[in-house]
Scaffold this active site. Structure first.
Site: not given
Length: 324
Positions: A146-147
């Site tokens: 995930d970012r």
């Protein structure tokens, strides 16, 4: 020939190299023709406009080294080119390389950097690395983070390494991934395995979420309590399966959302994080263990969280002890 050299306005001839040997023809074309609709790729194959060694070929034909592939002209929608990598990001990523060999690059991804462009992100980790390493004709993500999750991510420099590692991940055997998570409340030391199914949904607002639901896919996370303080606990989480947001939702299910999680915290957790100065997701992929598919060497890679993460751990009285 790399994908950046292809002029889709005219006929191109591409010789298959080691990087693509063994790939299906359709996947070979899709990897070269970024931005070309899949339907168009399959249509030109079906019509016989794509030739392999001057002969018609089917979508499932496996290409081999030195095959000559004829690619007809294609209409490609204009896309904004990714912005150039800043000197700051370039230096950050150079210093974040944990391991590199002929077939593999391992990077300690900073929080806030997407792994690839898209959905409003013009420049992700993989696009940045491709700009920084123009001499490499093949650089592909083995998996995703995930970012807002920091930590170790694998980038293949050869297709053989990519497929071998992805097969290990798909078979849930051969690669151990461990994360650090600072969670709200006091984690029960007896909770060692979280096994509840996860279902991906889309809310009316368009936001995509993951929930615990019997209709979802099986998911299993092993956990271990490492430290605890008055407001938080530090745990190690090892995802046995690889579902979207698995660790985040499993922690929420146990009643201990991850600090700084914008999707899965309740209002009480939001208020506590605000008072404690937590403004980012405190989830970090810190260890990877696997046997290198090319050399056969056993790799045990570790990347400690950044200074900000460690400062928050210290303030929360949940410091990470040095491993023997």
């Amino acid at each position: 020939m790399s994908q950046t050299e292809l002029d889709t306005r005219k006929v191109s001839f591409v010789t298959v190299t080691e990087d693509n040997a063994g790939q299906r023809l359709d996947n070979f074309l899709l990897s070269l023709l970024k931005g070309v609709p899949k339907a168009l790729v399959y249509r030109v194959i079906r019509k016989g406009e794509v030739r392999v060694n001057k002969k018609r070929a089917k979508a499932d034909t496996r290409v081999v080294i030195d095959d000559l592939v004829r690619i007809p002209p294609m209409r490609v929608a204009e896309r904004d080119a990714p912005p150039p990598v800043s000197s700051v990001l370039s230096e950050l990523l150079k210093n974040a390389i944990v391991h590199e060999d002929d077939g593999l690059l391992v990077v300690n991804k900073p929080s806030g950097l997407a792994v690839h462009g898209g959905s409003g992100v013009n420049l992700g980790l993989i696009e940045a690395l491709r700009q920084m390493r123009p001499e490499h004709t093949f650089l592909e993500l083995v998996h995703r983070l995930d970012r807002d999750t920091s930590g170790l991510i694998l980038v293949a420099k050869k297709r053989s390494v990519l497929t071998a590692l992805q097969r290990m991940l798909a078979n849930k055997a051969g690669i151990a991934k461990r994360y650090l998570a600072l969670v709200h409340g006091g984690w029960d030391r007896k909770v060692r395995d979280v096994k509840v199914p996860l279902l991906r949904i889309e809310r009316k607002s368009g936001e995509r979420m993951v929930i615990v639901d019997d209709e979802g896919k099986k998911a299993h996370t092993r956990t271990r309590l490492l430290n605890h303080g008055p407001h938080y606990a530090l745990i190690e989480a090892e995802p046995v399966t690889g579902r979207t947001h698995q660790i985040r939702v499993h922690c929420q299910y146990e009643g201990h959302a991850i600090a700084g999680d914008q999707k899965y915290r309740d209002k009480v957790a939001v208020d506590i994080d605000k008072k404690q100065g937590v403004s980012r997701l405190l989830l970090h992929a810190w260890q990877l263990e696997f046997r290198h598919p090319s050399s056969g060497d056993f790799l045990k890679l570790e990347a400690w969280p950044d200074d900000e993460f460690q400062q928050i751990l210290a303030k929360a009285q949940c410091e990470l002890a040095k491993q023997d």
